[in-house]
Design an enzyme around this catalytic site. Structure first.
Site, mmCIF file in Angstrom:
data_model
loop_
_atom_site.group_PDB
_atom_site.id
_atom_site.type_symbol
_atom_site.label_atom_id
_atom_site.label_comp_id
_atom_site.label_asym_id
_atom_site.label_seq_id
_atom_site.Cartn_x
_atom_site.Cartn_y
_atom_site.Cartn_z
ATOM 1 N N LYS A 115 0.860 -1.188 0.000
ATOM 2 C CA LYS A 115 0.000 0.000 0.000
ATOM 3 C C LYS A 115 0.886 1.224 0.000
ATOM 4 O O LYS A 115 1.980 1.220 0.569
ATOM 5 C CB LYS A 115 -0.881 0.027 1.248
HETATM 6 N N1 GLU Z 1 -7.332 0.071 -3.227
HETATM 7 C C1 GLU Z 1 -8.101 -1.102 -3.500
HETATM 8 C C2 GLU Z 1 -8.129 -2.018 -2.284
HETATM 9 O O1 GLU Z 1 -7.929 -1.578 -1.173
HETATM 10 C C3 GLU Z 1 -7.667 -1.817 -4.767
HETATM 11 C C4 GLU Z 1 -6.255 -2.290 -4.786
HETATM 12 C C5 GLU Z 1 -5.814 -2.851 -6.134
HETATM 13 O O2 GLU Z 1 -6.607 -2.955 -7.043
HETATM 14 O O3 GLU Z 1 -4.627 -3.187 -6.219
HETATM 15 O O4 GLU Z 1 -8.417 -3.176 -2.369
#
Ligand code: GLU
Length: 425
Positions: A115
């Site tokens: 993240k």
């Molecule tokens: N931000 C989204 C999540 O928390 C999508 C992450 C992604 O598609 O890599 O799942």
């Protein structure tokens, strides 16, 4: 929020990383996880902090702090969004990165977890400032991201345009176009059809299964949704089209409630026009806090972390809690919800539709061949429905609640692969 002491260890309830670790420890204990593997899996693989100088429109330079936490690579390249917000902390990004690892394992797609976050207030920045900040953040991370390394995606306050800038900046540095370095791109720029709606659509699929399992019917099911952005707004629309009664919905500032069901197309038109739900006719105003405690059948927190806590969990009245946001429920609230018989579809399952479609985007980019939207949605449904039943079966056979089951299933899958690959030491 309180310091929680469960007799084994203490954690700060409002710290998402400590909440996540408490659940991790609990699942590891129930799995009887090998102590050496436990040591490896309880820490992130890598944490990167970058300082991002940006020329602001008036000519002065502002330096922003950004993070990328790469939690785990055992099952494949790290995967996870980037969020822009003034209150981003390293502990929040750490928790979100770990949740991505567990989420990708729950739906069994070949990714680890990561993240990113940048401390900034995007509502106060121009498009030019956001673009320069995004490009410099990307440039700082060029050696750490890539289709086989770590694949970012949108999260809070980032979108298709942000992904386009990241893709372009990365491509300029490596001197050829690399579409698979990020997902959630515009469809015209090698994005996947259906990606924008995928988190909301995934929620619909798992709620449909839960409703069936509990012997309920969509037409008789009242849904309250906290949030009306990319997750809550899309889920509301799709659930309304399926026949659910949407009785409440909110934006960042306020919410609206009508016990007989809201006229959703009108709500969406109002929101698009006024950028707020305030003053919507034919509904009572509710606060974001009160919305959670409304009498409803399905509650869908689709905004941010720490919304359902040890303070309000006993007042949650829904039958099904489907977590559209990441970490909307603190670990201290889990037992209260369980003893009140709430059927929880935990975040690492409920909102996995987004990353599942990101996986499809990555696959399509690497093939250079794009699928029709029906195919994307059908494959998304297959994965979400199968994962829902995997978690329920695991919960039933191990006599644990759905959240504990999802953590156990995920940790077991990551631990297994880590054992097979071996530790390079
Ligand atoms: N931000 C989204 C999540 O928390 C999508 C992450 C992604 O598609 O890599 O799942």
């Amino acid at each position: 929020m309180a310091l929680v002491d469960d007799g084994i260890r203490q954690f700060r309830e409002d710290n998402p990383f400590e909440s996540m670790m408490w659940r991790f420890d609990n699942a590891a204990r129930l799995l009887d996880l090998d102590p050496d593997l436990y040591k490896v899996l309880r820490v992130p693989n890598r944490e990167i902090t970058v300082y991002i100088p940006v020329f602001m429109d008036d000519g002065h330079i502002e330096v922003f702090t950004g993070y990328r936490v790469q939690h785990n690579f055992a099952r494949g390249p790290a995967k996870g969004g980037i969020r822009y917000a003034p209150d981003v902390t390293i502990d929040e990004v750490r928790a979100l990165a770990a949740w991505m690892t567990w989420k990708c394992a729950v739906v069994n797609i070949p990714f680890g977890g990561a993240k990113g976050g940048v401390i900034c207030d995007p509502s106060q920045m121009s498009q030019g400032e956001l673009e320069r900040m995004t490009r410099r953040y990307t440039a700082e991370l060029v050696d750490f991201i890539g289709p086989e390394r770590d694949v970012p995606a949108p999260d809070m306050n980032t979108n298709e345009q942000t992904m386009a800038w990241i893709m372009d900046t990365y491509s300029m540095h490596v001197r050829h176009t690399v579409t698979a370095v990020v997902t959630g791109k515009p469809v015209d720029l090698s994005g996947s059809r259906g990606r924008r709606e995928a988190t909301g659509r995934g929620l619909l699929f798992v709620v449909n299964e839960a409703v069936k399992k509990l012997g309920m019917r969509p037409e008789k099911t009242r849904v309250a949704i906290q949030g009306s952005g990319n997750v809550g707004g899309i889920a509301a629309k799709l659930m309304h089209e399926t026949g659910y009664q949407i009785v409440a919905i909110s934006d960042v500032r306020c919410g609206i409630y009508n016990s007989k069901g809201l006229d959703l197309p009108k709500v969406m038109t109002h929101l698009a026009k006024h950028k707020t739900l305030e003053k919507f006719p034919d509904a009572e105003p509710v606060t974001n806090k009160d919305l959670l405690e409304l009498d409803c059948d399905v509650l869908l927190p689709a905004a941010t972390e720490n919304q359902i806590t040890s303070n309000n969990a006993s007042r949650i009245r829904c039958k099904i809690l489907a977590e559209g946001a990441n970490g909307p429920t603190t670990a201290a609230a889990d037992d209260i919800l369980e003893s009140n018989g709430v059927f929880v579809i935990p975040d690492i399952l409920a909102n996995a539709g987004g990353v599942t479609c990101s996986y499809f985007e990555w696959v399509q980019n690497r093939m250079g061949y794009f699928w029709k939207e029906e195919m994307v949605n059908e494959r998304l449904q297959d994965i979400m429905v199968a994962s829902f039943h995997d978690v329920c079966k695991y919960a039933e056979s191990h006599a644990v609640n759905n959240r504990v089951a999802a953590y156990m299933l995920a940790i077991d899958r990551v631990a297994y692969i880590t054992r097979v690959r071996g530790i390079y030491a």
